[in-house]
Design a protein around this motif. Structure first.
Motif, PDB file in Angstrom:
ATOM      1  N   UNK B  45       0.845  -1.191   0.000  1.00  0.00           N
ATOM      2  CA  UNK B  45       0.000   0.000   0.000  1.00  0.00           C
ATOM      3  C   UNK B  45       0.877   1.236   0.000  1.00  0.00           C
ATOM      4  N   UNK B  46       0.849   2.009  -1.087  1.00  0.00           N
ATOM      5  CA  UNK B  46       1.652   3.234  -1.174  1.00  0.00           C
ATOM      6  C   UNK B  46       1.006   4.362  -0.365  1.00  0.00           C
ATOM      7  N   UNK B  47      -0.201   4.128   0.067  1.00  0.00           N
ATOM      8  CA  UNK B  47      -0.883   5.101   0.945  1.00  0.00           C
ATOM      9  C   UNK B  47      -2.005   4.365   1.662  1.00  0.00           C
ATOM     10  N   UNK B  48      -2.564   5.041   2.673  1.00  0.00           N
ATOM     11  CA  UNK B  48      -3.687   4.427   3.385  1.00  0.00           C
ATOM     12  C   UNK B  48      -4.926   4.418   2.491  1.00  0.00           C
ATOM     13  N   UNK B  49      -5.833   3.487   2.758  1.00  0.00           N
ATOM     14  CA  UNK B  49      -7.141   3.458   2.092  1.00  0.00           C
ATOM     15  C   UNK B  49      -8.222   3.439   3.173  1.00  0.00           C
ATOM     16  N   UNK B  50      -9.127   4.389   3.201  1.00  0.00           N
ATOM     17  CA  UNK B  50      -9.127   5.627   2.413  1.00  0.00           C
ATOM     18  C   UNK B  50      -7.901   6.484   2.755  1.00  0.00           C
ATOM     19  N   UNK B  51      -7.502   7.342   1.816  1.00  0.00           N
ATOM     20  CA  UNK B  51      -6.309   8.158   2.053  1.00  0.00           C
ATOM     21  C   UNK B  51      -6.583   9.346   2.976  1.00  0.00           C
ATOM     22  N   UNK B  52      -7.834   9.566   3.314  1.00  0.00           N
ATOM     23  CA  UNK B  52      -8.227  10.673   4.223  1.00  0.00           C
ATOM     24  C   UNK B  52      -9.563  10.263   4.831  1.00  0.00           C
ATOM     25  N   UNK B  53      -9.911  10.937   5.956  1.00  0.00           N
ATOM     26  CA  UNK B  53     -11.241  10.710   6.543  1.00  0.00           C
ATOM     27  C   UNK B  53     -12.271  11.217   5.543  1.00  0.00           C
ATOM     28  N   UNK B  54     -13.252  10.405   5.228  1.00  0.00           N
ATOM     29  CA  UNK B  54     -14.196  10.865   4.209  1.00  0.00           C
ATOM     30  C   UNK B  54     -15.631  10.479   4.550  1.00  0.00           C
ATOM     31  N   UNK B  55     -16.527  11.094   3.820  1.00  0.00           N
ATOM     32  CA  UNK B  55     -17.947  10.824   4.055  1.00  0.00           C
ATOM     33  C   UNK B  55     -18.424   9.663   3.186  1.00  0.00           C
ATOM     34  N   UNK B  56     -19.042   8.654   3.800  1.00  0.00           N
ATOM     35  CA  UNK B  56     -19.594   7.557   2.998  1.00  0.00           C
ATOM     36  C   UNK B  56     -20.975   7.875   2.444  1.00  0.00           C
ATOM     37  N   UNK B  57     -21.518   9.042   2.797  1.00  0.00           N
ATOM     38  CA  UNK B  57     -22.886   9.385   2.391  1.00  0.00           C
ATOM     39  C   UNK B  57     -22.924  10.815   1.869  1.00  0.00           C
ATOM     40  N   UNK B  58     -24.013  11.127   1.193  1.00  0.00           N
ATOM     41  CA  UNK B  58     -24.325  12.527   0.921  1.00  0.00           C
ATOM     42  C   UNK B  58     -24.974  13.100   2.172  1.00  0.00           C
ATOM     43  N   UNK B  59     -24.478  14.226   2.647  1.00  0.00           N
ATOM     44  CA  UNK B  59     -25.050  14.794   3.873  1.00  0.00           C
ATOM     45  C   UNK B  59     -24.313  16.044   4.318  1.00  0.00           C
ATOM     46  N   UNK B 140     -18.619   7.998   9.365  1.00  0.00           N
ATOM     47  CA  UNK B 140     -17.357   8.369   8.718  1.00  0.00           C
ATOM     48  C   UNK B 140     -16.655   7.142   8.164  1.00  0.00           C
ATOM     49  N   UNK B 141     -15.936   7.349   7.057  1.00  0.00           N
ATOM     50  CA  UNK B 141     -14.945   6.379   6.609  1.00  0.00           C
ATOM     51  C   UNK B 141     -13.598   6.928   7.032  1.00  0.00           C
ATOM     52  N   UNK B 142     -12.954   6.235   7.944  1.00  0.00           N
ATOM     53  CA  UNK B 142     -11.721   6.778   8.522  1.00  0.00           C
ATOM     54  C   UNK B 142     -10.513   6.421   7.675  1.00  0.00           C
ATOM     55  N   UNK B 143      -9.612   7.343   7.602  1.00  0.00           N
ATOM     56  CA  UNK B 143      -8.337   7.115   6.913  1.00  0.00           C
ATOM     57  C   UNK B 143      -7.724   5.795   7.382  1.00  0.00           C
TER      58      UNK B 143
END
Lengths: 414, 414
Positions: B45-59, B140-143
């Motif tokens: 893994x050349x980076x984390x997945x997800x590469x940043x904390x991100x939203x799994x939903x529209x909101x 949240x989808x955490x880094x």
């Protein structure tokens, strides 16, 4: 503001998709290029197999009547009158106590009705003796014992695998009539997507769905046209979809099927006058999977989440493309296996879990969210847990769909 | 006159073959051409997945502390201060009761630690209210929750399948280091053999083994050079074998390995100074299967009988070629299944029966002799019955090896 969609059961979604498949027609390919294609016509036996009574061993062809009464104390003697290699035909007609030396696979000479194996003889000059009687037809491969002339050996709609090639070769099919393969377009939507060769930048991720789908198609022997990345603007996306649909037999998009502000595909389906077969399936991941038909062509709207995208392809795209090719065994092979670890989550919808199956047990292949990518790489199967269930324990029997099998099954069993 | 050969057990024969495999080296291919290849290096893994904390939903991204105490009677109000599409990054730093409109997949703005789904809100002008408190990290989808940076996601020696492609794309592998593929020669011996395009004549049959093996190789993504039909004369055959061996990484012959007068391969192995690993295996069909090594190259001497030839390829050639490519999972997948009909024959040796497996039960795929061809076409598996047994009944559990699976298993289980 939030559109309400009514989820339909997975089996119904599958059926709705399959029902819309239009056959692609057929073409002729050389036998050597036919592996992996779908047979457009049954393979019929142009002759019996074996095509003649033949010897399965190296030995001597005899008349069984001459061996009556043979024993250790009363060895019966034979004179060798001819010698047949495989592929040769003897002109000899056996008389009393005459034998012909015969090689494995050679045609039985006239008059003979049994074969004495080499190790069942004692050698003499120009002959041999035997110590046991032989029955009529003993040690023979009889004409037609494997296949009768005219018999249908493999039905149309079968995958051509190495065994199919063997019968095609046997019956002289130097060319084979097969189903044409579809040309499939793949269009990944999403402003957050980078190409695989681009460096990572804040807020973005590389497009993994496009290359993954191309490989899912390659696994089926199907080529694709990649339409690269479309930006999330309605008019641009509409044009991209129209162009791609015009150039292909079937178009797969990833992303943009949900109900977010940038999810343009519902609007595009409307603008195209497409018939939406469903836009919500009672499954996880991939509940937003949408399938539409426009101008007789499939528009598969898969989720942008990798696990959901992968699953949507295997569940819907794969059987649809196989049906277009006239294949019979269009569904992923199904089996049951013992769950190897607890799975505590509730399953409001039918749940498909990327999993590792070892022939007896099955376990989730890692991180289990629709946006997971590692578990797709680590899995070789999908665990299927029915909707309305929860709390599966290690040791429970669960349904499993196998990935990466050459040929599937003709029935949807879930 | 009849040479005596000592049969060795199948598992020992397999081990002797595998032990002689020499690696072929590696090469780099574009990601789009890597499906079906064997990974020469692990995917890291050349980076984390997800590469940043991100939203799994529209909101809406919020600070969870601001939602404390929210209820139906006491709705908490938020002001929308920015709008983030997927791929964009907000410059906003959230203050008290501020929210950012966020799309699925977008990076969480600074200060935010939870996402409110669209359907959990009541809309206001320039804002919204909520009726429940949110926990820190809710929705949240955490880094790194899927993959940590530096983690080995797929080990070297794995088959590259669509899921592998997805992770390769994710980590920016525009090119992939894979094992080179062998060039395999196929030489069918036998004076009785006609080419597929020739008309049938008395005493002869068409060569089905050559095209079948080519397809067994194609199923592994491996090309072959066909050396056509060699006549059964020692000197001609020797020259043909020498030439074919010189031009390929590995040579497969069919026929000519038995002890008949036209079986020249034992003599050829001797003339070549080849090391014969074995020339008799305690198996049916294919007990005469011979494997030798000359100048570090495999010489596979498969039986000329189609079923025996097919089985010999799958049992010995396939794992040998996969080992040359550095693959880990070199054996056919194994499972157990319920026998669907009686099988009365005695099994003096381990018996491999072409069979149809449906995920639960298994049955012989038709006529069961080593020279059968129809059952290869009809089967998708091999039933394995241990030597020294007899009289299997419908309902018995038996061992099954699956054919046509993309990737096998790392252990020989029989």
């Amino acid at each position: 503001m939030v559109e309400h969609r009514k989820p339909i059961p997975v089996h119904e979604a599958v059926a709705r998709v399959i029902n819309k498949a239009k056959p692609l027609g057929t073409e002729t390919v050389p036998l050597a290029e036919s592996y992996g294609r779908i047979l457009a016509e049954p393979v019929a036996a142009s002759h019996a197999v074996p095509p003649f009574d033949r010897s399965p061993y190296d030995g001597f062809a005899i008349r069984s009547t001459d061996s009556v009464g043979a024993s250790g104390d009363h060895r019966v003697k034979f004179a060798i009158v001819d010698y047949i290699g495989a592929g040769a035909v003897s002109k000899a007609v056996l008389g009393p106590n005459e034998a012909v030396r015969i090689m494995t696979g050679a045609q039985l000479p006239e008059g003979a009705d049994a074969v004495v194996m080499l190790e069942q003889t004692a050698e003499l000059e120009n002959g041999f003796t035997i110590r046991k009687p032989f029955k009529a037809l003993e040690n023979l491969s009889l004409k037609g014992e494997d296949v009768q002339e005219g018999e249908e050996v493999v039905p149309a709609g079968s995958l051509i695998h190495p065994g199919t090639i063997a019968v095609l070769a046997t019956f002289g099919y130097a060319e084979v009539r097969v189903a044409k393969r579809p040309v499939v377009g793949v269009l990944s939507t999403g402003t957050e997507l980078l190409d695989v060769s681009e460096p990572l930048v804040p807020g973005k991720i590389r497009n993994s769905n496009g290359p993954m789908i191309a490989a899912q198609l390659a696994r089926m022997g199907i080529d694709c046209k990649m339409y690269g990345l479309s930006v999330d603007h309605l008019e641009d996306s509409l044009k991209a979809v129209q162009r791609a649909a015009a150039e292909t037999d079937c178009l797969i998009t990833t992303g943009g099927v949900s109900v977010g502000d940038f999810d343009f595909l519902p609007a595009i389906y409307e603008r195209l006058g497409a018939q939406v077969l469903f836009n919500k399936v009672a499954m996880r991941p991939g509940s937003v999977t949408t399938v539409a038909v426009a101008d007789g062509k499939y528009l598969f709207g898969l989720s942008g989440n990798p696990s959901a995208c992968f699953t949507g392809f295997e569940l819907f795209v794969r059987p649809a493309l196989l049906t277009m090719m006239g294949a019979m065994k269009i569904y992923l092979p199904h089996t049951r296996a013992v769950l190897d670890e607890d799975f505590a989550k509730a399953n409001p919808f039918t749940r498909f879990i990327r999993a590792s199956y070892d022939g007896a047990t099955v376990r989730p292949a890692g991180f289990n969210k629709s946006n997971a990518v590692s578990s797709i790489a680590r899995g070789n199967a999908l665990i299927v847990l029915p909707g309305g269930t929860r709390g599966f324990k290690a040791g429970d029997q669960v349904d499993v769909l196998l990935l990466g099998s050459e040929e599937g099954t003709a029935e949807w069993k879930l």
